[in-house]
Motif scaffolding. Structure first.
Motif: not given
Length: 831
Positions: A473, A476, A500
């Motif tokens: 991601e 985040r 993300g």
């Protein structure tokens, strides 16, 4: 958490008429005499501490006091009106205490051995079938106003003949004014103790805490001192020490016969004990008063001296009908001790004098240095060999629903003596002070932060959801929270949203819960979630939330699966000493890496799972407390066991696969009296049926696939295999064992005190039907995986280093590929 709340009250409240004399008792060479007896003509007495110092409090001014010590001449001192401190030097005498034991052995040790041998017949919890009694306890945080100088200090500086500036420091004066009117903290408690079937339960009938509308339950459950003097491990301020009358005590303590004194009309030996270890704060020391006839403890003074100077006194009444000494009064006291570092709590600093050179100028003492905590308990309404059944015997403490709402008539009936004017003022003034300084609110915020939340009105902001990082991601970024008691005590809403920066996808969850039963903390919850999770990871539904400012291991994870769907569960503590979750869920699963699941020739790139799950944790040796707000684990003990069973439901709501999973975890932790600690972890999992790789086991790897050791340096994980590479092994059945042994912190410099931990981990596993998993390249754990390492935690400001080595059948060809160097970070709140 209990220690956090207790110290918060003890020290943060200090930033705000009793006669007393002080003194020190020495021998002719000025060497302090510990545990000399100080007494007055009105039967008020005390003993000197290990440094020969004493404090004698009295409701009236006595004319004189007497000092006695075995082997020295008794001395009587006249009390003068203008004198507060009395140095007393005793002269030696030639006659000695008559020895009752004819032996070449130390007479004190001979007596102690008889005490140990007679322990079971003198311990009320061993000799009596059952008993019950009530106790009134009063705890105050205060200071002796006579110990504080209280002058308005001034110094004059002349700039010229016509101008003069005066600097005034009135802090001590103001502190003395406050302490002359009120205590800094005050609480009262009335309890009923019941013993039967080898279990002791406390039911709190009434509790009153100055400055708080709702009692702080963590303070109520805080174990200041052992209830029984015969416990193998004696406890002072939540720390356990070897009892000086336990089976192995003669190997750990030195004993000395001091005197022969009369208690309650029976003659007792006065025996001083001290831990044999030479280093400071290595254990208990104090005095035991031993009945000469039955070798029972008739009085005990226990003390430790370190960061805090702590003492506990047990007094007993002799019961002729039962031929036993039964505890009647206990006293617990804390004053500030010495330490190399200041302690910081909630923005306030507790200052200490460290071990300094003689010529070094010590910190000037502030008025609050004279602050102390005093807790006194008096037992009454005692009944022996009772037949009344104990309600909810699995609970250690139960607090009545109306305990904090008792009228003044209730307290007047149970107090040994009426509150003096100073104590009466304390309730009124501390209530107003608490409101003005928002003490109750600040303590509530501190509780939330410890668990990873920050309250904003009716919502607790989830600090874990704000920012994190992983290889899939990227950063985040998110926001989440849950409604608190200001919103509703019986209903809650919770949720989060996150984005993300690397995968460019928004994730979210929303849910609600309703309280079904308050006493057992039973909640019914419903959630809908669209998020990602690490593949082949093991998550126990009953595991407690662990808050960290950062979660290091997920930083390097790059293989996840997306799950979208709903779940509903029932969580409860209705079974004694357990917490359980029963859950039903349906999720759409999509692996976010190159993977296909082959089931009977059909390849699945995504699938639907409808599952039922039951998870339970059992802590048979922990103590649990029942409060008006629910049931909590007041004292976490080991071993503890966790079991979880998950089963897919064929042909229900579009479920694609039929499989089951059984997961088990056993944890054990042993703390030693020398501040060392051993931790054991046994974890196992068994998956059967058609299980995709996303839901198998990876045994928590935490190593990067990089060429050099330096490139692989990352943060260490929690119970993770530091030399195992991500996605290197997969199993459908596995067994993992970990052992950690931590030593006491080593002082290298004042600010450099690392904690050495030795770690060994091992795992075995097997994978059924490997042909079903198409895409990833992996190995199995049939031959086992082994690693060992050394952690040097908290070297400086919580930062540390760790090194691990991989060996055994799965050792790699290149030596450097078997080595992992990690950075550790342990947050130390000083609690």
């Amino acid at each position: 958490m209990k220690l956090f709340c207790f110290l918060t009250l003890f020290f943060t409240l200090t930033i705000q008429a009793q006669f007393q004399i002080n003194g020190i008792v020495t021998d002719p060479s000025s060497k302090p005499l510990p545990f000399a007896t100080i007494s007055t003509s009105d039967n008020n007495n005390t003993i000197t501490d290990v440094d020969g110092k004493f404090i004698l409090n009295s409701t009236v001014r006595p004319a004189s006091f007497t000092v006695s010590y075995i082997g020295f001449q008794t001395k009587t001192i006249v009390i003068l009106n203008d004198k507060k401190f009395y140095p007393v030097a005793l002269l030696q005498q030639t006659d000695n205490l008559k020895e009752v034991v004819v032996s070449n052995e130390n007479p004190a040790l001979t007596i102690i051995k008889k005490v140990i041998a007679s322990r079971d017949k003198n311990d009320p919890q061993k000799k009596l079938r059952s008993f019950e009694y009530k106790t009134y306890n009063k705890l105050i945080v205060t200071a002796n106003q006579d110990s504080i100088d209280g002058r308005i200090d001034s110094s004059a500086a002349y700039k010229d003949l016509n101008k003069k500036s005066i600097n005034i420091d009135s802090s001590d004066y103001k502190f003395k004014e406050i302490i002359s009117r009120q205590h800094l903290f005050q609480t009262e408690k009335v309890s009923q103790y019941q013993f039967g079937n080898n279990k002791l339960k406390e039911t709190i009938l009434g509790t009153k805490m100055a400055g708080f509308n709702q009692p702080v339950y963590e303070i109520i459950a805080f174990n200041l001192q052992s209830i029984s003097i015969y416990d193998p491990k004696y406890e002072l301020f939540e720390t356990k020490y070897e009892n000086p009358i336990s089976n192995g005590a003669p190997n750990s303590y030195n004993y000395k016969l001091l005197d022969s004194v009369n208690i309650k009309g029976r003659t007792t030996y006065m025996i001083y004990f001290k831990n044999k270890k030479k280093r400071k704060s290595s254990g208990l020391e104090g005095v035991l008063y031993i009945d000469q006839e039955n070798f029972a403890v008739a009085k005990a003074v226990m003390r430790i001296k370190g960061i805090l100077d702590i003492s506990g006194i047990h007094e007993f009444e002799y019961v002729p009908s039962e031929k036993i000494w039964f505890q009647s009064n206990t006293t617990f006291k804390i004053v500030k001790g010495k330490n190399d570092d200041d302690i910081k709590i909630l923005g306030g600093t507790i200052q200490f004098d460290g071990d300094v050179e003689e010529n070094f100028e010590k910190r000037k003492k502030a008025a609050s240095d004279f602050t102390y905590l005093l807790s006194e308990s008096n037992s009454f309404d005692i009944h022996y060999n009772t037949t009344t059944p104990i309600k909810n015997p699995s609970l250690y403490i139960e607090i009545a629903d109306d305990a904090s709402k008792k009228p003044e008539s209730f307290w007047q009936a149970y107090r040994k003596e009426n509150l003096d004017l100073k104590s009466q003022r304390s309730y009124l003034l501390l209530d107003s002070l608490s409101i003005r300084n928002r003490v109750e609110k600040r303590l509530g915020i501190g509780r939330k932060i410890i668990n990873g939340f920050y309250p904003i009105g009716p919502v607790d902001l989830d600090l874990k959801k704000i920012v994190s990082y992983n290889n899939y991601e990227g950063f985040r970024l998110g926001l989440g929270g849950i409604t608190n008691e200001r919103f509703s005590k019986n209903f809650r809403l919770e949720g989060y949203g996150a984005y993300g920066t690397k995968d460019g996808v928004f994730k979210y969850s929303a849910g609600s819960g309703v309280l079904v039963d308050k006493s057992t903390n039973t909640w019914f919850n419903v959630y809908y979630t669209d998020d990602v999770r690490e593949i082949a990871s093991t998550v126990f539904a009953v595991d407690k939330r662990v808050f960290k400012i950062y979660d290091p291991r997920p930083i390097n994870i790059s293989t996840f699966y997306e799950y979208t769907g709903w779940r509903t569960n029932l969580q409860s503590k209705f079974i004694p000493k357990t917490e359980a979750v029963l859950e039903l869920s349906r999720n759409y699963i999509e692996p976010k890496f190159d993977y296909l699941f082959n089931l009977n020739g059909k390849l699945y790139s995504s699938y639907v799972m409808t599952t039922a799950m039951f998870s339970i944790v059992w802590a048979p040796f922990s103590d649990f407390m029942q409060t008006p707000t629910g049931r909590t684990e007041s004292d976490k003990r080991f071993p503890r066991f966790t079991f979880q069973y998950t089963q897919t439901l064929p042909d229900v709501l579009g479920n694609d696969f039929n499989f089951g999973k059984i997961d088990f975890k056993a944890e054990y932790e042993k703390k030693y009296l020398n501040r060392q600690k051993t931790s054991l972890l046994l974890q196992a999992g068994y998956a059967f049926g058609d299980v995709p790789l996303t839901h198998l086991y990876n045994t928590a790897p935490n190593n990067l696939t990089k060429e050099t050791v330096v490139q692989r340096i990352t943060f260490s994980g929690r119970n993770a295999f530091e030399t195992m590479y991500f996605n290197e092994f997969f199993s459908s059945q596995y067994l993992m064992f970990q052992i950690k042994h931590g030593f006491d912190r080593i002082k290298i410099l004042k600010k450099v005190r690392p904690s050495l931990v030795l770690v060994t981990r091992m795992a075995w596993g097997h994978l059924e039907n490997p042909e079903q998993h198409v895409g990833p390249v992996y190995k199995t754990l049939d031959k086992g995986f082994f690693e060992s390492g050394i952690e040097l935690n908290k070297i400086y400001k919580g930062l540390g280093l760790a090194g691990f080595y991989r060996y055994g059948p799965n050792q790699l060809l290149k030596f450097e590929n078997n080595i992992a160097v990690k950075i550790s970070y342990v947050i130390d709140l000083g609690l």
